[in-house]
Design a protein around this motif. Structure first.
Motif, PDB file in Angstrom:
ATOM      1  N   ALA A 137       0.930  -1.206   0.111  1.00 57.42           N
ATOM      2  CA  ALA A 137       0.219   0.144  -0.135  1.00 57.42           C
ATOM      3  C   ALA A 137       0.757   1.201  -0.005  1.00 57.42           C
ATOM      4  O   ALA A 137       1.997   1.270   0.479  1.00 57.42           O
ATOM      5  CB  ALA A 137      -0.930   0.040   1.200  1.00 57.42           C
ATOM      6  N   LEU A 138       0.361   2.200  -0.444  1.00 59.71           N
ATOM      7  CA  LEU A 138       1.036   3.542  -0.766  1.00 59.71           C
ATOM      8  C   LEU A 138       1.149   4.250   0.864  1.00 59.71           C
ATOM      9  O   LEU A 138       0.277   4.076   1.371  1.00 59.71           O
ATOM     10  CB  LEU A 138       0.547   4.520  -1.798  1.00 59.71           C
ATOM     11  N   ARG A 139       2.366   5.030   1.058  1.00 59.90           N
ATOM     12  CA  ARG A 139       2.059   5.694   2.078  1.00 59.90           C
ATOM     13  C   ARG A 139       2.902   7.244   1.769  1.00 59.90           C
ATOM     14  O   ARG A 139       3.384   7.473   0.617  1.00 59.90           O
ATOM     15  CB  ARG A 139       3.112   5.216   3.194  1.00 59.90           C
ATOM     16  N   ARG A 140       2.842   8.198   2.848  1.00 59.31           N
ATOM     17  CA  ARG A 140       3.386   9.454   2.556  1.00 59.31           C
ATOM     18  C   ARG A 140       4.837   9.335   2.241  1.00 59.31           C
ATOM     19  O   ARG A 140       5.684   8.713   2.761  1.00 59.31           O
ATOM     20  CB  ARG A 140       3.267  10.256   3.951  1.00 59.31           C
ATOM     21  N   GLY A 141       5.222  10.145   1.362  1.00 59.88           N
ATOM     22  CA  GLY A 141       6.626  10.164   0.790  1.00 59.88           C
ATOM     23  C   GLY A 141       6.943   9.386  -0.514  1.00 59.88           C
ATOM     24  O   GLY A 141       7.958   9.398  -0.948  1.00 59.88           O
ATOM     25  N   ASP A 142       6.175   8.415  -0.786  1.00 60.13           N
ATOM     26  CA  ASP A 142       6.434   7.635  -2.213  1.00 60.13           C
ATOM     27  C   ASP A 142       6.368   8.590  -3.186  1.00 60.13           C
ATOM     28  O   ASP A 142       5.394   9.328  -3.205  1.00 60.13           O
ATOM     29  CB  ASP A 142       5.132   6.419  -2.189  1.00 60.13           C
ATOM     30  N   ARG A 143       7.274   8.023  -4.301  1.00 62.40           N
ATOM     31  CA  ARG A 143       7.309   8.402  -5.589  1.00 62.40           C
ATOM     32  C   ARG A 143       7.062   7.689  -6.470  1.00 62.40           C
ATOM     33  O   ARG A 143       7.939   6.663  -6.778  1.00 62.40           O
ATOM     34  CB  ARG A 143       8.771   9.369  -5.747  1.00 62.40           C
ATOM     35  N   ILE A 144       6.148   7.895  -7.490  1.00 63.35           N
ATOM     36  CA  ILE A 144       5.902   6.883  -8.449  1.00 63.35           C
ATOM     37  C   ILE A 144       6.035   7.632 -10.012  1.00 63.35           C
ATOM     38  O   ILE A 144       5.544   8.699 -10.066  1.00 63.35           O
ATOM     39  CB  ILE A 144       4.283   6.466  -8.459  1.00 63.35           C
ATOM     40  N   GLU A 145       6.779   7.091 -10.882  1.00 66.84           N
ATOM     41  CA  GLU A 145       7.228   7.725 -12.008  1.00 66.84           C
ATOM     42  C   GLU A 145       5.831   7.697 -12.981  1.00 66.84           C
ATOM     43  O   GLU A 145       5.102   6.615 -12.698  1.00 66.84           O
ATOM     44  CB  GLU A 145       8.316   7.018 -12.711  1.00 66.84           C
ATOM     45  N   VAL A 146       5.763   8.611 -13.783  1.00 63.87           N
ATOM     46  CA  VAL A 146       4.721   8.641 -14.883  1.00 63.87           C
ATOM     47  C   VAL A 146       5.161   8.101 -16.286  1.00 63.87           C
ATOM     48  O   VAL A 146       6.244   8.258 -16.579  1.00 63.87           O
ATOM     49  CB  VAL A 146       4.231   9.933 -15.027  1.00 63.87           C
TER      50      VAL A 146
END
Length: 286
Positions: A137-146
């Motif tokens: 699951a995602l959490r604060r601070g995660d970065r995901i490329e587009v």
């Protein structure tokens, strides 16, 4: 993360509830013990994706609760399941609150989310800790490329119509002989409600008891999304996209494939009524 010229990514600033990356799923792998996965409500995911020019099954955020995010690197077109798109400037925050009248909502970014393909799909399978962003699951601070438009348009099949008020069509299940007479009639004549213990594995329902004739003595059998399993309690469970590929609870009925979205989109406490499908109705195929 290696940042290339004109690269973009999405940063998660806050998460309220469960947020994961989902896509069109992993079809054809249940014989390997891998559930089909995919967006819980493909119709809503497709609306969000199409609003920003993506294919129906492009990777996007599936949100139970709320999420706050911001584009990094450059501006990005973003849309939610209502089909309304907007352009966010780089570093401009977008707060996506809890949905009203729906169980889940979706956030799509033009180009799709560039997460790795694992076992044929890019969506998160939490029970196996694979896919999506680091299998979790995602959490604060995660970065995901587009990603690119080519990535976003890999799959293109999902219906868009959705009516969460109508009755859900079902077919008689394979284990009808393991239930007391009248159990199927009870299912299609009495109301049920969505319980808060529902998740991507299955929608748990409260309502009249669906009485069985035997204990949990049957052999495990292959399962499908939409199968209505009934444990010893008599309270039905409608299997969702992350369902176990086999199971021993008897299956009283199976939800028509075209009606899965209208069931899983309903919020906790919402009413559900079932109706027997017309075998000649091609729109109600399992």
């Amino acid at each position: 993360m290696i940042v290339l010229p004109d690269a973009a990514w999405v940063e998660i600033l806050a998460v309220r509830g469960l947020t994961t990356v989902q896509d069109a799923g992993r079809p054809g792998r249940m014989h390997e013990g891998v559930p089909p996965g995919g967006a819980l409500v493909p119709e809503l995911a497709a609306r969000a994706n199409l609003a920003v020019g993506n294919g129906h099954g492009a990777p996007l955020l599936e949100v139970f609760g709320g999420v706050t995010l911001a584009p990094r690197g450059r501006s990005l077109a973003v849309a939610t399941e209502d089909g309304a798109a907007r352009t966010l400037e780089a570093d401009e925050a977008l707060d996506v609150p809890s949905p009203r009248g729906l169980r889940v909502r979706y956030v799509a970014v033009a180009g799709g989310l560039a997460v790795p393909r694992v076992l044929g799909g890019r969506g998160t399978l939490l029970v196996a800790e694979l896919g999506g962003h680091q299998g979790r699951a995602l959490r604060r601070g995660d970065r995901i490329e587009v990603g690119s438009s080519a990535l976003a348009r890999e799959r293109t099949s999902a219906p868009l119509a959705l009516d969460t008020s109508r009755a859900v069509r079902v077919f008689q299940g394979p284990d009808i002989g393991r239930f007391e007479a009248g159990a199927l009639d009870t299912l299609v004549s009495e109301p049920f409600t969505i319980l808060p213990t529902s998740d991507r594995t299955g929608a748990r329902l409260a309502g009249p008891v669906l009485a069985r004739l035997d204990g949990d003595t049957g052999r495990s059998a292959p399962m499908v999304r939409g199968a209505i399993q009934v444990p010893a309690s008599g309270a039905p469970i409608v299997l969702g996209p992350d369902h176990p590929t086999t199971g021993g609870y008897p299956v009283l009925a199976v939800v028509a494939r075209a009606d899965l979205g209208t069931l899983f989109a309903r919020p906790v406490g919402a009413a559900v009524r079932f109706v027997l499908a017309d075998p000649g109705d091609r729109t109600a195929a399992v």
